[in-house]
Design a protein around this motif. Structure first.
Motif, short mmCIF file in Angstrom:
data_model
loop_
_atom_site.label_atom_id
_atom_site.label_comp_id
_atom_site.label_asym_id
_atom_site.label_seq_id
_atom_site.Cartn_x
_atom_site.Cartn_y
_atom_site.Cartn_z
N UNK A 163 36.65 35.48 45.11
CA UNK A 163 36.18 36.70 45.78
C UNK A 163 36.49 37.94 44.97
N UNK A 164 37.72 37.98 44.43
CA UNK A 164 38.16 39.13 43.63
C UNK A 164 37.24 39.33 42.43
N UNK A 165 36.96 38.24 41.72
CA UNK A 165 36.15 38.35 40.50
C UNK A 165 34.69 38.63 40.83
N UNK A 166 34.18 38.02 41.92
CA UNK A 166 32.78 38.29 42.30
C UNK A 166 32.60 39.77 42.63
N UNK A 167 33.58 40.31 43.37
CA UNK A 167 33.49 41.74 43.74
C UNK A 167 33.48 42.58 42.47
N UNK A 168 34.31 42.20 41.52
CA UNK A 168 34.42 42.97 40.28
C UNK A 168 33.15 42.86 39.43
N UNK A 169 32.59 41.67 39.42
CA UNK A 169 31.34 41.48 38.66
C UNK A 169 30.27 42.41 39.23
N UNK A 170 30.17 42.42 40.56
CA UNK A 170 29.14 43.24 41.19
C UNK A 170 29.42 44.73 40.96
N UNK A 171 30.72 45.10 41.04
CA UNK A 171 31.12 46.49 40.86
C UNK A 171 30.94 46.97 39.43
N UNK A 172 31.52 46.20 38.48
CA UNK A 172 31.64 46.70 37.12
C UNK A 172 30.53 46.26 36.19
N UNK A 215 44.23 39.50 36.84
CA UNK A 215 42.86 39.80 37.25
C UNK A 215 42.05 40.33 36.05
N UNK A 216 42.67 41.23 35.27
CA UNK A 216 41.96 41.81 34.13
C UNK A 216 41.64 40.77 33.06
N UNK A 217 42.63 39.90 32.78
CA UNK A 217 42.41 38.87 31.75
C UNK A 217 41.32 37.88 32.19
N UNK A 218 41.36 37.52 33.48
CA UNK A 218 40.32 36.61 33.98
C UNK A 218 38.96 37.29 33.88
N UNK A 219 38.91 38.56 34.25
CA UNK A 219 37.63 39.27 34.21
C UNK A 219 37.09 39.36 32.77
N UNK A 220 37.98 39.54 31.80
CA UNK A 220 37.54 39.56 30.39
C UNK A 220 36.82 38.26 30.04
N UNK A 221 37.38 37.14 30.53
CA UNK A 221 36.74 35.84 30.25
C UNK A 221 35.39 35.74 30.95
N UNK A 222 35.34 36.27 32.18
CA UNK A 222 34.08 36.25 32.94
C UNK A 222 33.01 37.01 32.15
N UNK A 223 33.39 38.20 31.68
CA UNK A 223 32.43 39.03 30.94
C UNK A 223 31.93 38.29 29.70
N UNK A 224 32.87 37.65 28.99
CA UNK A 224 32.46 36.90 27.77
C UNK A 224 31.44 35.83 28.10
N UNK A 225 31.68 35.14 29.23
CA UNK A 225 30.76 34.06 29.61
C UNK A 225 29.38 34.64 29.95
N UNK A 226 29.36 35.72 30.75
CA UNK A 226 28.06 36.30 31.10
C UNK A 226 27.35 36.88 29.88
N UNK A 227 28.13 37.44 28.94
CA UNK A 227 27.52 37.98 27.71
C UNK A 227 26.86 36.86 26.94
#
Ligand code: ADP
Ligand code: MG
Length: 179
Positions: free
Chosen positions: A49-58, A164-176
């Motif tokens: 939930x935390x990462x999905x919210x962040x993906x949508x936000x950022x 949270x920030x480190x996980x989000x960095x990985x999420x961004x890399x995957x989506x990129x």
């Protein structure tokens, strides 16, 4: 149109998914393009939930572009065989699963996070007894679904025990990488 599409990007939980999103998906499909979905899975407290919210936000611009491309992010689905069968039956030929974003996290960390969340969430199931059952349900019912997608080469695994920030960095890399 875009705002209706974007509501489909927000978290849609478990069993109610097909019912809740059938209409937005159809509304988002003026063209013949099939919707592409990303299933977001992991144990309770893994940070979905935390990462999905962040993906949508950022990743606003990316996600807006994704909505136009008919891309959807679905939090916590399919969580068992029944969900998967429902998806396959209802969505066969109507949508493609792009990949599964798997937040992999040690059980004890998951429990500790949910206990912490329970202090303010008001969720009655954020207590140790219930969490241990939810972890077992996750291991018995959801993990085999993740394994199934792994066999198809469709799982992007993230170490969700990091910050949270480190996980989000990985999420961004995957989506990129995946577009
Ligand atoms: P899920 O949706 O997978 O059950 P949540 O996103 O609700 O998990 O997160 C559970 C709890 O853990 C929340 O209180 C959240 O703030 C916290 N949390 C989420 N990700 C992290 C993280 N990477 N590190 C520490 N705490 C986290
Ligand atoms: Mg959640």
């Amino acid at each position: 149109m875009l705002s209706r599409c974007r509501s489909g990007l927000l978290h849609v939980l478990g069993l109610s998914f097909l019912l809740q999103t059938r209409r937005p998906i159809l509304l988002c499909s003026p063209r013949l393009m099939k919707p592409l979905v990303v299933f977001v899975l992991g144990g309770p407290g893994a940070g979905k939930g935390t990462q999905c919210a962040r993906i949508v936000e950022e990743m606003d611009q990316t996600m807006a572009a994704n909505a136009q491309k008919n891309k959807f992010l679905i939090d916590g689905f399919p969580r068992n065989q029944d969900n998967l069968q429902g998806w396959n039956k209802t969505m066969d030929g109507k949508a493609d699963v792009s990949f599964v974003l798997f937040f992999d996290c040690n059980n004890e960390i998951c429990i500790e996070r949910c206990l912490e969340r329970g202090k303010s969430s008001g969720r009655s199931d954020d207590n140790r007894e219930s969490l241990e059952k939810r972890i077992q349900t996750y291991l018995q019912s959801t993990k085999p679904i993740i394994d199934l997608y792994e066999e198809m080469g469709k799982v992007k695994k993230i170490d969700a025990s990091k910050s949270v920030d480190e996980v989000f960095d990985e999420v961004v890399q995957i989506f990129d990488k995946e577009g």
